[in-house]
Design an enzyme around this catalytic site. Structure first.
Site, PDB file in Angstrom:
ATOM      1  N   ARG A  69       0.840  -1.188   0.000  1.00  0.00           N
ATOM      2  CA  ARG A  69       0.000   0.000   0.000  1.00  0.00           C
ATOM      3  C   ARG A  69       0.880   1.245   0.000  1.00  0.00           C
ATOM      4  NH1 ARG A  69      -1.803   0.787   4.321  1.00  0.00           N
ATOM      5  NH2 ARG A  69      -1.271  -1.085   5.489  1.00  0.00           N
ATOM      6  N   TYR A 197      -1.617  -3.542  -6.763  1.00  0.00           N
ATOM      7  CA  TYR A 197      -1.440  -4.184  -5.453  1.00  0.00           C
ATOM      8  C   TYR A 197      -2.778  -4.284  -4.699  1.00  0.00           C
ATOM      9  CZ  TYR A 197      -0.428  -5.045  -0.647  1.00  0.00           C
ATOM     10  OH  TYR A 197      -0.462  -5.602   0.607  1.00  0.00           O
ATOM     11  N   GLY A 199      -4.150  -4.009  -1.701  1.00  0.00           N
ATOM     12  CA  GLY A 199      -4.683  -2.951  -0.836  1.00  0.00           C
ATOM     13  C   GLY A 199      -5.009  -1.679  -1.586  1.00  0.00           C
ATOM     14  N   LYS A 206      -9.708  -2.411   1.543  1.00  0.00           N
ATOM     15  CA  LYS A 206      -9.366  -1.242   2.365  1.00  0.00           C
ATOM     16  C   LYS A 206     -10.180  -0.005   1.970  1.00  0.00           C
ATOM     17  CE  LYS A 206      -6.267  -3.629   4.459  1.00  0.00           C
ATOM     18  NZ  LYS A 206      -6.512  -4.078   5.837  1.00  0.00           N
ATOM     19  N   HIS A 226     -10.642  -2.430  11.516  1.00  0.00           N
ATOM     20  CA  HIS A 226      -9.540  -3.273  11.013  1.00  0.00           C
ATOM     21  C   HIS A 226      -9.318  -4.421  12.015  1.00  0.00           C
ATOM     22  CE1 HIS A 226      -5.103  -3.289   9.425  1.00  0.00           C
ATOM     23  NE2 HIS A 226      -5.853  -4.141   8.755  1.00  0.00           N
ATOM     24  N   SER A 248      -1.379  -3.815  10.174  1.00  0.00           N
ATOM     25  CA  SER A 248      -1.086  -4.749   9.088  1.00  0.00           C
ATOM     26  C   SER A 248       0.148  -5.587   9.404  1.00  0.00           C
ATOM     27  CB  SER A 248      -0.817  -3.957   7.805  1.00  0.00           C
ATOM     28  OG  SER A 248      -1.854  -3.037   7.595  1.00  0.00           O
ATOM     29  N   CYS A 250       0.759  -7.952  11.543  1.00  0.00           N
ATOM     30  CA  CYS A 250       1.076  -8.202  12.954  1.00  0.00           C
ATOM     31  C   CYS A 250       0.443  -9.501  13.448  1.00  0.00           C
ATOM     32  CB  CYS A 250       0.609  -7.046  13.833  1.00  0.00           C
ATOM     33  SG  CYS A 250       1.668  -5.602  13.719  1.00  0.00           S
ATOM     34  N   GLY A 251      -0.009 -10.340  12.539  1.00  0.00           N
ATOM     35  CA  GLY A 251      -0.470 -11.673  12.955  1.00  0.00           C
ATOM     36  C   GLY A 251      -1.977 -11.839  13.093  1.00  0.00           C
ATOM     37  N   LYS A 252      -2.787 -10.957  12.486  1.00  0.00           N
ATOM     38  CA  LYS A 252      -4.245 -11.143  12.574  1.00  0.00           C
ATOM     39  C   LYS A 252      -4.661 -12.467  11.934  1.00  0.00           C
ATOM     40  CE  LYS A 252      -6.022  -7.299  10.856  1.00  0.00           C
ATOM     41  NZ  LYS A 252      -4.790  -6.518  10.644  1.00  0.00           N
ATOM     42  N   ASP A 275      -9.402  -9.773   8.877  1.00  0.00           N
ATOM     43  CA  ASP A 275      -8.903  -8.415   8.609  1.00  0.00           C
ATOM     44  C   ASP A 275      -9.893  -7.297   8.910  1.00  0.00           C
ATOM     45  OD1 ASP A 275      -6.708  -6.819   7.652  1.00  0.00           O
ATOM     46  OD2 ASP A 275      -7.823  -6.462   5.806  1.00  0.00           O
ATOM     47  N   ASN A 362       6.355  -8.568   1.765  1.00  0.00           N
ATOM     48  CA  ASN A 362       4.899  -8.368   1.752  1.00  0.00           C
ATOM     49  C   ASN A 362       4.244  -9.249   0.675  1.00  0.00           C
ATOM     50  OD1 ASN A 362       2.481  -7.162   2.698  1.00  0.00           O
ATOM     51  ND2 ASN A 362       2.495  -5.721   0.982  1.00  0.00           N
ATOM     52  N   SER A 363       4.859 -10.384   0.378  1.00  0.00           N
ATOM     53  CA  SER A 363       4.222 -11.291  -0.587  1.00  0.00           C
ATOM     54  C   SER A 363       2.962 -11.883   0.043  1.00  0.00           C
ATOM     55  CB  SER A 363       5.189 -12.387  -1.032  1.00  0.00           C
ATOM     56  OG  SER A 363       5.750 -13.050   0.072  1.00  0.00           O
ATOM     57  N   ARG A 364       1.998 -12.250  -0.794  1.00  0.00           N
ATOM     58  CA  ARG A 364       0.650 -12.543  -0.286  1.00  0.00           C
ATOM     59  C   ARG A 364       0.056 -13.800  -0.896  1.00  0.00           C
ATOM     60  NH1 ARG A 364      -1.884  -8.550   3.292  1.00  0.00           N
ATOM     61  NH2 ARG A 364      -0.304  -6.964   3.527  1.00  0.00           N
ATOM     62  N   TYR A 488       1.671 -17.190  18.838  1.00  0.00           N
ATOM     63  CA  TYR A 488       0.927 -18.160  18.014  1.00  0.00           C
ATOM     64  C   TYR A 488      -0.133 -18.897  18.851  1.00  0.00           C
ATOM     65  CZ  TYR A 488       4.643 -16.833  14.884  1.00  0.00           C
ATOM     66  OH  TYR A 488       5.498 -16.087  14.116  1.00  0.00           O
TER      67      TYR A 488
HETATM   68  C1  OXD Z   1      -3.190  -4.599   5.203  1.00  0.00           C
HETATM   69  C2  OXD Z   1      -3.833  -5.784   4.587  1.00  0.00           C
HETATM   70  O1  OXD Z   1      -2.280  -4.002   4.588  1.00  0.00           O
HETATM   71  O2  OXD Z   1      -4.714  -6.363   5.223  1.00  0.00           O
HETATM   72  O3  OXD Z   1      -3.594  -4.243   6.324  1.00  0.00           O
HETATM   73  O4  OXD Z   1      -3.501  -6.144   3.441  1.00  0.00           O
HETATM   74 MN    MN Z   2      -5.250  -5.334   7.023  1.00  0.00          MN
END
Ligand code: OXD
Ligand code: MN
Length: 584
Positions: A69, A197, A199, A206, A226, A248, A250-252, A275, A362-364, A488
């Site tokens: 983003r 991308y 986001g 978003k 969020h 973003s 952080c482990g959601k 998310d 930041n690969s997804r 975890y």
């Molecule tokens: C973020 C996402 O960037 O969820 O927060 O992709």
């Molecule tokens: Mn997010």
């Protein structure tokens, strides 16, 4: 193509401006998805992964300048600058329209214009909202089918209701100099150009479900946040839903599909979302949540059998990977997944450690939520699920304890407003810098934070059975930089304490900054965390917190007179309590 005249007119006007070769109205069918994939394989937009071991999995390599983003190119365009607030970049709507429309002119020549109707939330839910994205990217159209309820049923709802959020997207020429993500909340309109991308380009996520929805939510009396949503079921079958906000990366996603530790046999996690949460005050005075999304757009690096076995399982088929590395036998790979050495990095170069990580940080992955082994059918409930506790979390090496309980809704709102976290690769810019990220919404709140906090306070006042509010920190380190808490699956131990507190089943230690677990309050059975580490994790340093509260005071004042006085008073109450301790 549609009986909704406003939609038909908009598509006609956009086509006149952008000059596509073809127009395709997405129906959301499997045949359509297959055709999009076939087309992208042919043009090289997608690369086929090993179909034997990874059926219907594909790899997309983005432009190397387009991997996250871009907050500095993201604008909220309200007629009054102050309505966007200091938390947003602002541009006058007339100027913004002129600027991007000039870039959209002719932008789709040689391309197909896809009309993508979608619904955020269960199709039959009164809490859900619809949108239409116009895009010239088949990757976006295919991803929207995974991430939302996309296609004919969404269009039918739009035709019944008449209202929808409009999102116009074009890849443009992918030049960062000509990249803009513009939001026009009053017009329920998004214009995004120059980026593919997620986001920036999957506008349901978003742009709609947070920035536009937060604005709409304030007008209509709900909250767009969020937050992940998860159910925690104990061995007695008691089920509690939790909504948790973390910045973003952080482990959601890991937390939403957490696997209970071996000592917690009989406990079960129900994944609703990873998310975004839309929260409504129910007739029963409780807070109810839906996940507006239907898929996960998760961060790949760090995902492994050890950290998130559910995710590894769900990624074995029907997944689009973006900017991960690839093994010689064409399996997706990223740092943390295994000890293997990949053959190709995220840019398709032969892997050479001298070029940095093999997978982009930041690969997804983009995958349907239903593929997650812990996915819960409650995610489809029109009513949403009732929330027992709200959690705010951040990535903080020091100061913030493992868990802290707010003393009241107002105090919880202060906790959320004061959240801080170290930055991650999910946005461009320096990684690892601590920044304030109120409610993890700094990049996503579509209006002035002062008004947003006032709206949180007003929402609390309407809840006769308000959820408890908590703050957690899984990322606390010692002076040598070692993590003090294993994180975890073990985080379930903290969730158990939170639920026990919400039920009034256990006592806590009271401090001005919030309530902490008593010794033995967090169950450590079978866990190798030393007594000293646990003490460090569950106590506060009043002097350091006093300094923190001074910073919070300055931060809040930076938002000017729209910040509710209640929040200043609450902060002063905390500081006053801390001063009493440090003086004593
Ligand atoms: C973020 C996402 O960037 O969820 O927060 O992709
Ligand atoms: Mn997010």
């Amino acid at each position: 193509m549609t009986s909704n005249q406003a939609l038909a007119d908009w598509v006609r006007d956009v086509a006149a401006l952008t000059q596509p070769d073809r127009i395709h109205w997405c129906d959301g069918s499997q045949a359509e998805y297959d055709a999009l994939i076939a087309d992208m394989l042919q043009t090289g937009t997608l690369i086929e992964l090993d179909q034997e071991t990874r059926p219907r999995c594909y790899l997309h390599r983005s432009d190397p300048s387009d991997v996250a983003r871009t907050e500095h190119l993201t604008f909220v365009c309200t007629p009054e600058r102050d309505d966007a607030g200091p938390n947003n970049q602002w541009m006058d709507p007339t100027e913004a329209h002129a600027k991007v429309d000039a870039l959209f002119a002719g932008a789709m020549r040689g391309r197909t214009l896809y009309v993508v109707p979608y619904c955020m939330g269960p199709l039959d839910s009164p809490l859900a909202r619809c949108g239409v994205e116009i895009t010239d990217s088949p990757y976006v159209a295919a991803s929207m089918r995974i991430m939302t309820r996309m296609g004919r049923p969404a269009l039918e709802r739009i035709e019944r209701e008449g209202s929808f959020v409009r999102g116009l997207h074009s890849l443009g020429d992918l030049d960062p100099e000509r990249r803009f993500i513009m939001h026009f909340p009053q017009e329920l309109l998004i214009k995004s150009i120059g980026s593919g991308y997620g986001g920036n380009a999957l506008l349901g996520k978003k742009c709609h479900a947070l920035r536009i929805a937060s604005y709409q939510a304030r007008q209509e009396g709900w909250l767009a946040e969020h937050m992940l949503i998860m159910g925690v079921e104990d061995p007695q079958g008691r089920l509690h839903y939790i909504a948790a906000a973390f910045p973003s990366a952080c482990g959601k996603t890991n937390m939403a599909m957490l696997i209970p530790p071996v000592e917690y046999r009989g406990w079960k996690i129900h994944t609703i979302g990873d998310d975004i949460a839309w929260l409504h005050v129910g007739d029963d005075g409780r807070l109810w949540a839906i996940n507006p999304e239907a898929g996960f757009f998760g961060v790949a690096p760090g995902t492994s059998r050890h950290t998130n076995a559910n995710a590894v399982d769900m990624l074995q088929h029907d997944t689009i990977f973006t900017n991960v590395a690839m093994t010689a036998d064409r399996r997706p790979w990223w740092e943390g997944l295994s000890d293997e050495t990949p053959a190709f990095d995220w840019q398709g170069r032969p892997y050479d450690p001298a070029n940095g990580p093999a997978a982009h940080p930041n690969s997804r992955f983009t995958v349907s939520a239903k593929q997650c082994p812990s996915w819960s059918p409650a995610a489809e409930l029109a009513s949403g699920v009732p929330i027992t506790a709200i959690i705010f979390g951040g990535r903080r090496a020091s100061l913030a304890p493992l868990v802290l309980e707010a003393k009241s809704w107002q105090h919880g709102v202060l906790m959320g407003a004061a959240m801080a976290s170290e930055t991650t690769a999910a946005a461009t810019g320096k990684v690892g810098v601590t920044r304030r990220d109120p409610m993890a919404m700094q990049p996503f709140c579509g209006y002035h934070f002062g008004d947003y906090w006032a709206h949180w306070l007003a929402t609390g006042a309407r809840l006769s059975k308000a959820p408890g509010i908590y703050q957690v920190n899984w990322f606390r380190r010692d002076a040598q930089g070692r993590f003090l808490w294993p994180g975890y699956g073990e985080n379930l131990r903290v969730l158990k304490w939170i639920i026990e507190r919400c039920q009034g089943a256990v006592d806590a230690a009271h401090t001005p900054v919030g309530n902490l677990p008593l010794r033995g309050g967090i169950d450590l059975t079978g866990l190798d965390v030393s007594h000293d580490d646990m003490r460090e994790l569950t106590h506060i340093d009043p002097q350091a917190w006093l300094t923190e509260m001074d910073e919070v005071a300055g931060f809040l004042h930076g938002f000017g007179p729209r910040v509710p006085q209640v929040l200043h008073d609450e902060r002063e109450r905390v500081s006053h309590g801390l001063r009493n301790i440090t003086a004593g």
